[in-house]
Design a protein around this motif. Structure first.
Motif, PDB file in Angstrom:
ATOM      1  N   LEU A   1       0.787  -1.233   0.000  1.00  0.00           N
ATOM      2  CA  LEU A   1       0.000   0.000   0.000  1.00  0.00           C
ATOM      3  C   LEU A   1       0.819   1.283   0.000  1.00  0.00           C
ATOM      4  CD1 LEU A   1      -3.062  -0.861   2.259  1.00  0.00           C
ATOM      5  CD2 LEU A   1      -3.060  -0.354  -0.191  1.00  0.00           C
ATOM      6  N   PRO A   2       1.867   1.401   0.802  1.00  0.00           N
ATOM      7  CA  PRO A   2       2.616   2.657   0.781  1.00  0.00           C
ATOM      8  C   PRO A   2       3.501   2.825  -0.444  1.00  0.00           C
ATOM      9  CG  PRO A   2       2.973   1.411   2.833  1.00  0.00           C
ATOM     10  CD  PRO A   2       2.381   0.482   1.822  1.00  0.00           C
ATOM     11  N   ARG A   3       3.595   1.788  -1.270  1.00  0.00           N
ATOM     12  CA  ARG A   3       4.594   1.804  -2.330  1.00  0.00           C
ATOM     13  C   ARG A   3       4.018   1.891  -3.745  1.00  0.00           C
ATOM     14  NH1 ARG A   3       6.677  -0.788   2.032  1.00  0.00           N
ATOM     15  NH2 ARG A   3       8.908  -0.455   2.398  1.00  0.00           N
ATOM     16  N   ILE A   4       2.716   1.913  -3.883  1.00  0.00           N
ATOM     17  CA  ILE A   4       2.159   2.039  -5.221  1.00  0.00           C
ATOM     18  C   ILE A   4       1.342   3.311  -5.329  1.00  0.00           C
ATOM     19  CG2 ILE A   4       2.090  -0.467  -5.497  1.00  0.00           C
ATOM     20  CD1 ILE A   4      -0.951  -0.319  -5.255  1.00  0.00           C
ATOM     21  N   ASP A   5       1.211   3.769  -6.544  1.00  0.00           N
ATOM     22  CA  ASP A   5       0.409   4.953  -6.812  1.00  0.00           C
ATOM     23  C   ASP A   5      -1.030   4.683  -6.407  1.00  0.00           C
ATOM     24  OD1 ASP A   5      -0.175   7.470  -7.708  1.00  0.00           O
ATOM     25  OD2 ASP A   5      -0.315   6.909  -9.819  1.00  0.00           O
ATOM     26  N   ARG A   6      -1.712   5.671  -5.871  1.00  0.00           N
ATOM     27  CA  ARG A   6      -3.088   5.492  -5.409  1.00  0.00           C
ATOM     28  C   ARG A   6      -4.042   5.646  -6.589  1.00  0.00           C
ATOM     29  NH1 ARG A   6      -5.206   8.864  -0.303  1.00  0.00           N
ATOM     30  NH2 ARG A   6      -3.434   7.776   0.635  1.00  0.00           N
ATOM     31  N   THR A   7      -4.041   4.656  -7.474  1.00  0.00           N
ATOM     32  CA  THR A   7      -4.930   4.653  -8.631  1.00  0.00           C
ATOM     33  C   THR A   7      -5.506   3.251  -8.810  1.00  0.00           C
ATOM     34  OG1 THR A   7      -3.241   4.024 -10.261  1.00  0.00           O
ATOM     35  CG2 THR A   7      -3.507   6.398  -9.791  1.00  0.00           C
ATOM     36  N   TYR A   8      -6.643   3.194  -9.496  1.00  0.00           N
ATOM     37  CA  TYR A   8      -7.259   1.908  -9.808  1.00  0.00           C
ATOM     38  C   TYR A   8      -6.349   1.083 -10.721  1.00  0.00           C
ATOM     39  CZ  TYR A   8     -11.464   4.361  -8.210  1.00  0.00           C
ATOM     40  OH  TYR A   8     -12.373   5.077  -7.474  1.00  0.00           O
ATOM     41  N   ALA A   9      -5.748   1.752 -11.696  1.00  0.00           N
ATOM     42  CA  ALA A   9      -4.896   1.057 -12.656  1.00  0.00           C
ATOM     43  C   ALA A   9      -3.682   0.444 -11.972  1.00  0.00           C
ATOM     44  CB  ALA A   9      -4.465   2.014 -13.765  1.00  0.00           C
ATOM     45  N   ALA A  10      -3.114   1.152 -10.984  1.00  0.00           N
ATOM     46  CA  ALA A  10      -1.936   0.636 -10.291  1.00  0.00           C
ATOM     47  C   ALA A  10      -2.270  -0.640  -9.529  1.00  0.00           C
ATOM     48  CB  ALA A  10      -1.390   1.694  -9.344  1.00  0.00           C
ATOM     49  N   ALA A  11      -3.424  -0.664  -8.884  1.00  0.00           N
ATOM     50  CA  ALA A  11      -3.832  -1.862  -8.148  1.00  0.00           C
ATOM     51  C   ALA A  11      -3.949  -3.056  -9.085  1.00  0.00           C
ATOM     52  CB  ALA A  11      -5.160  -1.612  -7.433  1.00  0.00           C
ATOM     53  N   GLU A  12      -4.500  -2.834 -10.259  1.00  0.00           N
ATOM     54  CA  GLU A  12      -4.665  -3.923 -11.226  1.00  0.00           C
ATOM     55  C   GLU A  12      -3.319  -4.365 -11.793  1.00  0.00           C
ATOM     56  OE1 GLU A  12      -7.585  -4.969 -14.967  1.00  0.00           O
ATOM     57  OE2 GLU A  12      -7.114  -2.878 -14.547  1.00  0.00           O
ATOM     58  N   ARG A  13      -2.472  -3.395 -12.131  1.00  0.00           N
ATOM     59  CA  ARG A  13      -1.188  -3.736 -12.743  1.00  0.00           C
ATOM     60  C   ARG A  13      -0.285  -4.500 -11.785  1.00  0.00           C
ATOM     61  NH1 ARG A  13      -1.219   1.664 -14.692  1.00  0.00           N
ATOM     62  NH2 ARG A  13       0.374   2.196 -13.151  1.00  0.00           N
ATOM     63  N   VAL A  14      -0.234  -4.062 -10.528  1.00  0.00           N
ATOM     64  CA  VAL A  14       0.690  -4.712  -9.605  1.00  0.00           C
ATOM     65  C   VAL A  14       0.284  -6.162  -9.354  1.00  0.00           C
ATOM     66  CG1 VAL A  14      -0.444  -4.048  -7.436  1.00  0.00           C
ATOM     67  CG2 VAL A  14       2.024  -4.396  -7.499  1.00  0.00           C
ATOM     68  N   VAL A  15      -1.011  -6.428  -9.244  1.00  0.00           N
ATOM     69  CA  VAL A  15      -1.447  -7.806  -9.042  1.00  0.00           C
ATOM     70  C   VAL A  15      -1.166  -8.646 -10.286  1.00  0.00           C
ATOM     71  CG1 VAL A  15      -3.419  -9.310  -8.610  1.00  0.00           C
ATOM     72  CG2 VAL A  15      -3.192  -7.164  -7.357  1.00  0.00           C
ATOM     73  N   GLY A  16      -1.366  -8.065 -11.461  1.00  0.00           N
ATOM     74  CA  GLY A  16      -1.061  -8.783 -12.696  1.00  0.00           C
ATOM     75  C   GLY A  16       0.408  -9.148 -12.798  1.00  0.00           C
ATOM     76  N   GLU A  17       1.282  -8.230 -12.416  1.00  0.00           N
ATOM     77  CA  GLU A  17       2.725  -8.496 -12.490  1.00  0.00           C
ATOM     78  C   GLU A  17       3.153  -9.496 -11.425  1.00  0.00           C
ATOM     79  OE1 GLU A  17       6.597  -7.958 -14.178  1.00  0.00           O
ATOM     80  OE2 GLU A  17       4.525  -7.668 -14.849  1.00  0.00           O
ATOM     81  N   ILE A  18       2.563  -9.401 -10.233  1.00  0.00           N
ATOM     82  CA  ILE A  18       2.850 -10.379  -9.182  1.00  0.00           C
ATOM     83  C   ILE A  18       2.419 -11.773  -9.627  1.00  0.00           C
ATOM     84  CG2 ILE A  18       2.129 -11.139  -6.877  1.00  0.00           C
ATOM     85  CD1 ILE A  18       2.074  -8.160  -6.087  1.00  0.00           C
ATOM     86  N   ASP A  19       1.240 -11.857 -10.220  1.00  0.00           N
ATOM     87  CA  ASP A  19       0.737 -13.138 -10.718  1.00  0.00           C
ATOM     88  C   ASP A  19       1.671 -13.700 -11.782  1.00  0.00           C
ATOM     89  OD1 ASP A  19      -0.990 -15.279 -11.148  1.00  0.00           O
ATOM     90  OD2 ASP A  19      -2.235 -14.172 -12.558  1.00  0.00           O
ATOM     91  N   ARG A  20       2.111 -12.852 -12.701  1.00  0.00           N
ATOM     92  CA  ARG A  20       2.998 -13.313 -13.773  1.00  0.00           C
ATOM     93  C   ARG A  20       4.302 -13.869 -13.216  1.00  0.00           C
ATOM     94  NH1 ARG A  20       7.268 -12.015 -16.596  1.00  0.00           N
ATOM     95  NH2 ARG A  20       7.680 -10.114 -15.396  1.00  0.00           N
ATOM     96  N   LEU A  21       4.928 -13.134 -12.293  1.00  0.00           N
ATOM     97  CA  LEU A  21       6.203 -13.588 -11.738  1.00  0.00           C
ATOM     98  C   LEU A  21       6.031 -14.841 -10.891  1.00  0.00           C
ATOM     99  CD1 LEU A  21       8.161 -10.374 -10.655  1.00  0.00           C
ATOM    100  CD2 LEU A  21       8.552 -11.866 -12.625  1.00  0.00           C
ATOM    101  N   SER A  22       4.933 -14.907 -10.138  1.00  0.00           N
ATOM    102  CA  SER A  22       4.706 -16.076  -9.304  1.00  0.00           C
ATOM    103  C   SER A  22       4.548 -17.339 -10.151  1.00  0.00           C
ATOM    104  CB  SER A  22       3.458 -15.846  -8.448  1.00  0.00           C
ATOM    105  OG  SER A  22       3.199 -16.958  -7.625  1.00  0.00           O
TER     106      SER A  22
END
Length: 207
Positions: free
Chosen positions: A158-179
């Motif tokens: 939470l303290p490390r990502i931009d406070r936007t809807y798009a950021a929430a979606e992108r970070v989870v997508g990238e985490i999923d991809r790497l995992s």
């Protein structure tokens, strides 16, 4: 934080679960206005907001709930078609919702008749998510993708990502991809790599 479950399943950017609308301070007033289409000026409203804020989902919820008709991406459509749609809605006394990705003053309409009618419409704006909604969005995107966020993941993200809807979606997508790529659970190290490998788009608010 509550949710609105849509009466349809949307397959969106690799997510497998049904799309939901997270309800919070940034959109609760808009949702209330959407439920009162009969009170809109000329029963017409324009919905706008940040990218990935759920404008299309809200429009589908509005239409599928039989509250009125909705035209998504209206700012990309032919103006004469929009004008005819407005006339048809007026004739049938049906609330009509236009969805625009452009904010107030950004949607330039050349057709005078359409400009005057949309100028009189109710403007419904979605705001930026607060931290509570951002956390709910991250959890929802993770659940729909089947990503198990480890203990402390949200507190770290939470303290490390931009406070936007798009950021929430992108970070989870990238985490999923790497995992999936590494066949590894979600750890602080993996999340750090996910953020570092996303083209430098992340805007740390606290490091």
């Amino acid at each position: 934080m509550s949710q609105i479950a849509l009466p349809l399943i949307l397959r969106d950017r690799g997510a497998q679960g049904p799309a939901r609308i997270i309800v919070g301070p940034s959109n609760s007033a808009a949702i209330d206005l959407l439920s009162r289409g009969a009170d809109w000026p000329f029963r017409t409203a324009v919905l706008t907001g940040p990218p990935r804020a759920g404008k299309s989902l809200l429009a589908r919820w509005f239409a599928e709930s039989a509250m009125g008709e909705a035209i998504d991406d209206a700012d990309a459509m032919a103006e004469d078609a929009l004008f005819h749609a407005w006339n048809r809605a007026q004739a049938s006394e049906t609330p009509l919702l236009f969805v625009s990705s452009r904010g107030p003053g950004e949607w330039r309409i050349a057709l005078p008749d359409l400009a005057s009618r949309l100028g009189a419409a109710l403007l419904i704006e979605l705001g930026a998510p607060d931290d509570e909604m951002l956390a709910a969005l991250i959890e929802d995107h993770a659940a729909r993708r089947g990503v198990a966020l480890g203990e402390g993941a949200l507190a770290w993200l939470l303290p490390r990502i931009d406070r936007t809807y798009a950021a929430a979606e992108r970070v989870v997508g990238e985490i999923d991809r790497l995992s999936l790529e590494r066949k590894a659970p979600v750890t602080i190290s993996l999340m750090r790599d996910a953020m570092a490998g996303n083209g430098g788009e992340w805007q740390p608010r606290l490091l």
